[in-house]
Design a protein around this motif. Structure first.
Motif, PDB file in Angstrom:
ATOM      1  N   ARG A   1     -11.005  33.255  11.499  1.00  0.00           N
ATOM      2  CA  ARG A   1     -11.801  34.359  10.855  1.00  0.00           C
ATOM      3  C   ARG A   1     -12.942  33.192   9.869  1.00  0.00           C
ATOM      4  O   ARG A   1     -14.373  34.499   9.412  1.00  0.00           O
ATOM      5  CB  ARG A   1     -10.946  34.370   9.284  1.00  0.00           C
ATOM      6  CG  ARG A   1      -9.537  35.052   9.927  1.00  0.00           C
ATOM      7  CD  ARG A   1      -9.945  36.309  10.342  1.00  0.00           C
ATOM      8  NE  ARG A   1      -8.113  36.433  10.179  1.00  0.00           N
ATOM      9  CZ  ARG A   1      -7.785  38.017   9.632  1.00  0.00           C
ATOM     10  NH1 ARG A   1      -8.286  38.618   8.730  1.00  0.00           N
ATOM     11  NH2 ARG A   1      -6.639  38.125  10.531  1.00  0.00           N
ATOM     12  N   SER A   2     -13.815  32.716  10.301  1.00  0.00           N
ATOM     13  CA  SER A   2     -14.778  31.490   9.042  1.00  0.00           C
ATOM     14  C   SER A   2     -15.833  31.258  10.261  1.00  0.00           C
ATOM     15  O   SER A   2     -15.573  30.359  11.066  1.00  0.00           O
ATOM     16  CB  SER A   2     -14.144  30.699   8.410  1.00  0.00           C
ATOM     17  OG  SER A   2     -15.076  29.796   7.719  1.00  0.00           O
ATOM     18  N   LEU A   3     -17.376  31.324  10.060  1.00  0.00           N
ATOM     19  CA  LEU A   3     -18.013  30.731  10.776  1.00  0.00           C
ATOM     20  C   LEU A   3     -18.380  29.465  10.595  1.00  0.00           C
ATOM     21  O   LEU A   3     -18.931  28.286  11.058  1.00  0.00           O
ATOM     22  CB  LEU A   3     -19.230  31.147  10.607  1.00  0.00           C
ATOM     23  CG  LEU A   3     -19.656  32.737  11.257  1.00  0.00           C
ATOM     24  CD1 LEU A   3     -21.021  34.037  11.178  1.00  0.00           C
ATOM     25  CD2 LEU A   3     -19.496  33.353  12.385  1.00  0.00           C
ATOM     26  N   ALA A   4     -17.750  29.099   9.614  1.00  0.00           N
ATOM     27  CA  ALA A   4     -17.970  27.560   9.462  1.00  0.00           C
ATOM     28  C   ALA A   4     -17.265  26.743   9.852  1.00  0.00           C
ATOM     29  O   ALA A   4     -17.469  25.602  10.128  1.00  0.00           O
ATOM     30  CB  ALA A   4     -17.938  27.554   7.573  1.00  0.00           C
ATOM     31  N   GLU A   5     -15.522  27.324  10.244  1.00  0.00           N
ATOM     32  CA  GLU A   5     -15.464  26.421  11.198  1.00  0.00           C
ATOM     33  C   GLU A   5     -15.984  26.587  12.619  1.00  0.00           C
ATOM     34  O   GLU A   5     -15.534  25.416  13.135  1.00  0.00           O
ATOM     35  CB  GLU A   5     -13.888  27.288  11.733  1.00  0.00           C
ATOM     36  CG  GLU A   5     -13.114  26.985  10.053  1.00  0.00           C
ATOM     37  CD  GLU A   5     -11.754  27.984  10.736  1.00  0.00           C
ATOM     38  OE1 GLU A   5     -11.372  28.210  11.135  1.00  0.00           O
ATOM     39  OE2 GLU A   5     -11.093  28.040   9.298  1.00  0.00           O
ATOM     40  N   LEU A   6     -17.218  27.399  12.401  1.00  0.00           N
ATOM     41  CA  LEU A   6     -17.684  27.002  14.369  1.00  0.00           C
ATOM     42  C   LEU A   6     -18.612  25.927  14.257  1.00  0.00           C
ATOM     43  O   LEU A   6     -19.513  25.917  14.755  1.00  0.00           O
ATOM     44  CB  LEU A   6     -17.980  28.114  15.083  1.00  0.00           C
ATOM     45  CG  LEU A   6     -17.021  29.412  14.744  1.00  0.00           C
ATOM     46  CD1 LEU A   6     -17.793  30.605  15.127  1.00  0.00           C
ATOM     47  CD2 LEU A   6     -15.687  29.291  15.637  1.00  0.00           C
ATOM     48  N   GLY A   7     -18.596  25.853  12.788  1.00  0.00           N
ATOM     49  CA  GLY A   7     -20.549  25.110  12.534  1.00  0.00           C
ATOM     50  C   GLY A   7     -21.852  25.167  11.691  1.00  0.00           C
ATOM     51  O   GLY A   7     -22.699  24.903  11.037  1.00  0.00           O
ATOM     52  N   LEU A   8     -21.357  26.359  10.953  1.00  0.00           N
ATOM     53  CA  LEU A   8     -22.595  27.098  10.522  1.00  0.00           C
ATOM     54  C   LEU A   8     -22.189  26.829   9.243  1.00  0.00           C
ATOM     55  O   LEU A   8     -20.762  26.661   8.524  1.00  0.00           O
ATOM     56  CB  LEU A   8     -22.748  28.716  10.668  1.00  0.00           C
ATOM     57  CG  LEU A   8     -23.849  29.546   9.933  1.00  0.00           C
ATOM     58  CD1 LEU A   8     -24.662  29.328  10.824  1.00  0.00           C
ATOM     59  CD2 LEU A   8     -23.515  30.962  10.155  1.00  0.00           C
TER      60      LEU A   8
END
Length: 347
Positions: free
Chosen positions: A301-308
Motif C-alpha cells: 500500500r505504501s510508496l514509502a516502503e519502496l523508497g520514495l
C-alpha cells in the motif's frame, strides 16, 4: 457508435507445459535460424529449457528494470555481433522490454515467453530510461510476433511478485477505460480481463499449484494488455513511468500501490467505467471492489516502503503534470497530483 478500433497483429499461444515445443514452432514459422535469447541472470535456466529446440546463437542476461539506454545499446551490439535473425525473450517485463529495445532498432522479430503477468508482451509500447527519465513510445517493430503463454513457467513466481505483477496487469485494464483511445471494444476486453484477474489471483495464492488458476491469470493479463495496447496510456501509467524512471522504484509494486488512488480519483467522473469495473469485481462500486481484492491479496500500500521520500513528491508531481492525458475523466493539476502521491506514499 462512432469510434475507430485497431487490433494489433500477433499470434498468441496458450500451451501449459509445452513452451519448448511452442517456441520451436513459432521460430520455425518465422523462418528464423539463429536466435538471441534474452533472460535475467535468475531466469537463464528456464530460458535454456524453453529454447532447447532452437539454435541459440547467444543467451544474453544483461537485463535491468526500466531498460536503461546503455543496457539496450549493449544488447543491440550483442545481436549484431552474433548475426541473429530472431529475438526470444523469456521472463518478466524487463526481459520483454529489452527484447523490444533490440527489435526497435534492428527490426528483428521478437517471440515473447512471459513468466510473470507484466503484459508487455501484448503491446507495441517500448520504454527506455536515460538519466532518470523514462521515455516511452509505440512502434510496430517492438510488438512480439508471437507470445507463448505457459502457465507452468509461473509456478516458481513468489507470492509477493504474483500479487504485484497481477495487479500491474489489472492496472492495464483499468487505465484502458479512460485512456486517449478508449472505445467499447477496449472496454469489453478490459472488463473481462478484470473479471478473470479478480477471481484467479486469490485462487493462485490459495492454491499455488493450481495450473488452471494460473492459466486464467495469464488469460486476464492478455485481455487487459490488449485493451491497453489499443487504448493507449492513461494517467496511471504516466504516473508510474515517472516514478520508475526518475526514482528507480520497482515496476510492478509501484503500479500496484498507485492504482487504487488513480481509481478513487477517476471513478466518480467516469460512471460507465465505474459500473463496468464494479460488475467485474462483483461489488457495488469499483473502488470498493478493488479495495476488497487488495485485502484478499494482502497487497502493498505504501510508496514509502519502496523508497520514495516525502521531499520527492513535489518533484514527481511536476514531472508527471505535462504528460497527463486530456482524456482523463477527473481534472488534474499540480495540487491534485501532489495529494494523490502523498496518499500513495503513506498508504
Amino acid at each position: 457508435m462512432g469510434f475507430t478500433h485497431e487490433t494489433l497483429p500477433q499470434r498468441v499461444r496458450f500451451a501449459a507445459g509445452e513452451a519448448d515445443a511452442a517456441v520451436r514452432e513459432e521460430v520455425e514459422l518465422l523462418g528464423a535460424r539463429r536466435a538471441m535469447v534474452i533472460a535475467s541472470p535468475r531466469g537463464t535456466e528456464v530460458a535454456r529449457a524453453v529454447t532447447a529446440g532452437i539454435e541459440v546463437a547467444v543467451l544474453h542476461d544483461g537485463v535491468r528494470e526500466h531498460v536503461p539506454l546503455e543496457i539496450a545499446e549493449a544488447a543491440r551490439a550483442v545481436a549484431a555481433e552474433h548475426d541473429v535473425d530472431v529475438v526470444v525473450s523469456v521472463g518478466g517485463g524487463s526481459a520483454t522490454g529489452l527484447g523490444k529495445a533490440v527489435a526497435l532498432t534492428t527490426g528483428l522479430p521478437l517471440v515473447a515467453v512471459p513468466t510473470t503477468y507484466a503484459g508487455s508482451e501484448a503491446t507495441d509500447v517500448w520504454g527506455l530510461t536515460t538519466d532518470g527519465t523514462k521515455t516511452t513510445g509505440t512502434d510496430r517493430r517492438v510488438l512480439p510476433r508471437s507470445v507463448v503463454y505457459d502457465a507452468a513457467l509461473t509456478r516458481d513466481l513468489p507470492a509477493g511478485l504474483t500479487t504485484t505483477s497481477g495487479l500491474n496487469a489489472l492496472a492495464h485494464a483499468v487505465d484502458a477505460l479512460w485512456a486517449p483511445r478508449a472505445d467499447p471494444i477496449n472496454a469489453a476486453l478490459a472488463g473481462e480481463g478484470v473479471r478473470a484477474l479478480a477471481v484467479a489471483l486469490p485462487a493462485v495464492l490459495d492454491a499455488p499449484h493450481d495450473l488452471t488458476a494460473r492459466e486464467r491469470v495469464l488469460y486476464g493479463t492478455y485481455l487487459a494488455s490488449a485493451a491497453f495496447a489499443s487504448s493507449g496510456s492513461g494517467l496511471h501509467h504516466k504516473i508510474c513511468h515517472v516514478l520508475g524512471g526518475r526514482f528507480d522504484l520497482p515496476h510492478a509494486a509501484t503500479h500496484a500501490i498507485v492504482l487504487p488512488h488513480v481509481l478513487a480519483l477517476n471513478a466518480p467522473h467516469a460512471p460507465a467505467a465505474d459500473r463496468r469495473l464494479a460488475e467485474a469485481f462483483g461489488s457495488t462500486s469499483a473502488v470498493l471492489g478493488l479495495a476488497d481484492l487488495y485485502d484478499r491479496l494482502d497487497a502493498p500500500r505504501s510508496l514509502a516502503e519502496l523508497g520514495l521520500r516525502d521531499d520527492q513528491v513535489a518533484e514527481a508531481a511536476a514531472a508527471i503534470l505535462p504528460s497527463v492525458p486530456p482524456s482523463n475523466p477527473a481534472p488534474v493539476d499540480l495540487g491534485v497530483l501532489e495529494v494523490l502521491l502523498r496518499s500513495a506514499l503513506h498508504g
